[in-house]
Design a protein around this motif. Structure first.
Motif, mmCIF file in Angstrom:
data_model
loop_
_atom_site.group_PDB
_atom_site.id
_atom_site.type_symbol
_atom_site.label_atom_id
_atom_site.label_comp_id
_atom_site.label_asym_id
_atom_site.label_seq_id
_atom_site.Cartn_x
_atom_site.Cartn_y
_atom_site.Cartn_z
ATOM 1 N N LYS A 71 0.832 -1.207 0.000
ATOM 2 C CA LYS A 71 0.000 0.000 0.000
ATOM 3 C C LYS A 71 0.866 1.257 0.000
ATOM 4 N N THR A 72 0.511 2.196 -0.855
ATOM 5 C CA THR A 72 1.167 3.499 -0.846
ATOM 6 C C THR A 72 0.279 4.520 -0.147
ATOM 7 N N ASN A 73 0.880 5.421 0.602
ATOM 8 C CA ASN A 73 0.126 6.464 1.299
ATOM 9 C C ASN A 73 0.129 7.782 0.534
ATOM 10 N N ASN A 74 0.681 7.779 -0.670
ATOM 11 C CA ASN A 74 0.720 8.974 -1.502
ATOM 12 C C ASN A 74 -0.543 9.020 -2.362
ATOM 13 N N PRO A 75 -1.455 9.974 -2.127
ATOM 14 C CA PRO A 75 -2.731 9.995 -2.849
ATOM 15 C C PRO A 75 -2.577 10.081 -4.368
ATOM 16 N N LEU A 76 -1.613 10.882 -4.836
ATOM 17 C CA LEU A 76 -1.415 11.011 -6.280
ATOM 18 C C LEU A 76 -0.892 9.706 -6.880
ATOM 19 N N LEU A 77 0.054 9.089 -6.179
ATOM 20 C CA LEU A 77 0.588 7.821 -6.656
ATOM 21 C C LEU A 77 -0.489 6.738 -6.635
ATOM 22 N N THR A 78 -1.313 6.738 -5.583
ATOM 23 C CA THR A 78 -2.396 5.762 -5.486
ATOM 24 C C THR A 78 -3.374 5.915 -6.645
ATOM 25 N N LYS A 79 -3.708 7.160 -6.969
ATOM 26 C CA LYS A 79 -4.648 7.411 -8.070
ATOM 27 C C LYS A 79 -4.072 6.937 -9.405
ATOM 28 N N ALA A 80 -2.810 7.252 -9.645
ATOM 29 C CA ALA A 80 -2.167 6.832 -10.892
ATOM 30 C C ALA A 80 -2.049 5.307 -10.954
ATOM 31 N N TYR A 81 -1.721 4.708 -9.820
ATOM 32 C CA TYR A 81 -1.554 3.246 -9.751
ATOM 33 C C TYR A 81 -2.888 2.541 -9.987
ATOM 34 N N ASP A 82 -3.966 3.089 -9.431
ATOM 35 C CA ASP A 82 -5.292 2.504 -9.651
ATOM 36 C C ASP A 82 -5.683 2.571 -11.131
ATOM 37 N N ALA A 83 -5.427 3.701 -11.743
ATOM 38 C CA ALA A 83 -5.756 3.844 -13.165
ATOM 39 C C ALA A 83 -4.967 2.847 -14.002
ATOM 40 N N TYR A 84 -3.698 2.704 -13.663
ATOM 41 C CA TYR A 84 -2.850 1.740 -14.374
ATOM 42 C C TYR A 84 -3.345 0.306 -14.164
ATOM 43 N N SER A 85 -3.621 -0.040 -12.899
ATOM 44 C CA SER A 85 -3.967 -1.418 -12.551
ATOM 45 C C SER A 85 -5.283 -1.879 -13.173
ATOM 46 N N PHE A 86 -6.275 -0.988 -13.178
ATOM 47 C CA PHE A 86 -7.607 -1.419 -13.586
ATOM 48 C C PHE A 86 -7.957 -1.052 -15.029
ATOM 49 N N SER A 87 -7.069 -0.329 -15.697
ATOM 50 C CA SER A 87 -7.305 0.003 -17.104
ATOM 51 C C SER A 87 -6.228 -0.605 -18.001
ATOM 52 N N LEU A 88 -4.983 -0.187 -17.769
ATOM 53 C CA LEU A 88 -3.904 -0.644 -18.641
ATOM 54 C C LEU A 88 -3.528 -2.104 -18.426
ATOM 55 N N LEU A 89 -3.516 -2.550 -17.152
ATOM 56 C CA LEU A 89 -3.067 -3.909 -16.862
ATOM 57 C C LEU A 89 -3.937 -4.975 -17.535
ATOM 58 N N PRO A 90 -5.273 -4.933 -17.383
ATOM 59 C CA PRO A 90 -6.096 -5.915 -18.093
ATOM 60 C C PRO A 90 -5.953 -5.810 -19.615
ATOM 61 N N MET A 91 -5.750 -4.586 -20.118
ATOM 62 C CA MET A 91 -5.588 -4.408 -21.554
ATOM 63 C C MET A 91 -4.300 -5.077 -22.039
ATOM 64 N N MET A 92 -3.199 -4.896 -21.274
ATOM 65 C CA MET A 92 -1.947 -5.563 -21.626
ATOM 66 C C MET A 92 -2.099 -7.078 -21.549
ATOM 67 N N GLY A 93 -2.824 -7.539 -20.517
ATOM 68 C CA GLY A 93 -3.060 -8.965 -20.382
ATOM 69 C C GLY A 93 -3.781 -9.547 -21.583
ATOM 70 N N LYS A 94 -4.739 -8.794 -22.096
ATOM 71 C CA LYS A 94 -5.500 -9.258 -23.264
ATOM 72 C C LYS A 94 -4.614 -9.285 -24.505
ATOM 73 N N LEU A 95 -3.803 -8.241 -24.692
ATOM 74 C CA LEU A 95 -2.971 -8.144 -25.886
ATOM 75 C C LEU A 95 -1.822 -9.143 -25.887
ATOM 76 N N VAL A 96 -1.177 -9.323 -24.740
ATOM 77 C CA VAL A 96 0.033 -10.145 -24.669
ATOM 78 C C VAL A 96 -0.281 -11.601 -24.321
ATOM 79 N N ALA A 97 -1.157 -11.781 -23.317
ATOM 80 C CA ALA A 97 -1.448 -13.136 -22.845
ATOM 81 C C ALA A 97 -2.785 -13.658 -23.340
#
Length: 255
Positions: A177-203
């Motif tokens: 867990k990160t306590n940095n609100p900006l980092l948390t927001k960016a990480y959430d966007a990455y995790s729930f948008s880009l990560l599944p998309m990469m999973g679909k494209l690559v795996a």
């Protein structure tokens, strides 16, 4: 969403954001890793932009593993840590790469054999909650990005403590867990948008990477996990945040 880390008392546990019967989680997690095993290394590099190699290097440094040591790498997957430990412990040492998932274990075994790392390596399909080794066997145990997938984390930590030698070290490398609100927001966007998309494209599998993102959020935070390690019998516990707390390395010693 967070998880206290303790077992729920209604016979259910978390599989990502879903509550499922405890007896079903192992099979569901197995399905995820059967699906991603062949593309696991490529996705690790893409997901972390290669930084996972630095996290693992720090884990190796903190392990204090020496020639002749016996090392257990739980949820060892495709063998990144096991390969390095094999070189350190040498001919008189022993490294056991253990994984509950047959597909991941096979990929890791084939990869290490192809690299010529066989002499001091063993490969064992094992459940972290009930490790099939005698008491006081290993000088060091590592589990890298695997604890969050374990159904009963408390049982797994007790099992790890049992098979460590007195004075042996447990190292848990895991998303945290990160306590940095900006980092948390960016990480959430990455995790729930880009990560599944990469999973679909690559795996060819977005759902498994959606689960992996959710499982990270449900994993105990740094202080909770340290408390669980103490409850399991570890002393001199400490954790190190990396990449702003996105990842933490926990260390504990068996008294």
């Amino acid at each position: 969403m967070t998880d206290s880390g303790k077992q729920k008392h209604d016979g259910t546990t978390h599989f990502g954001y879903r509550d499922v019967p405890e007896k079903e989680k192992e099979g569901l997690v197995a399905g995820v890793f059967h699906s991603v095993a062949s593309s696991y290394d490529v996705m690790n590099d893409l997901m972390s932009m290669g930084v996972h190699r630095l996290w693992k290097r720090f884990t190796i440094e903190l392990s204090a593993v020496r020639p002749g040591h016996a090392v257990l790498d739980i949820a060892g997957g495709t063998g990144d840590l096991a390969r390095q430990f094999s070189r350190i412990v040498g001919d008189k040492g022993r490294v056991v790469l253990a994984d509950i998932n047959e597909s991941m274990l096979r990929v890791g075994r084939d990869k290490l054999i192809d690299q010529g790392i066989v002499g001091n390596m063993e490969f064992v399909q094992a459940n972290a909650e009930c490790l099939p080794f005698p008491d006081n066997t290993f000088d060091c145990i590592t589990i890298s990005f695997g604890l969050r997938n374990v159904t009963d984390k408390d049982a797994a930590l007790r099992s790890m403590c049992r098979v460590l030698k007195p004075g042996g070290r447990l190292l848990i490398l895991e998303f945290s867990k990160t306590n940095n609100p900006l980092l948390t927001k960016a990480y959430d966007a990455y995790s729930f948008s880009l990560l599944p998309m990469m999973g679909k494209l690559v795996a060819g599998d977005s759902e498994s990477y959606q689960y992996l993102a959710e499982s990270i959020r449900m994993h105990p935070d740094q202080e909770t996990l340290e408390g669980m390690m103490k409850d399991a019998g570890f002393v001199n516990t400490v954790y190190h945040n990396m990449t702003g707390g996105i990842v933490a390395l926990h260390k504990g010693v068996k008294p």
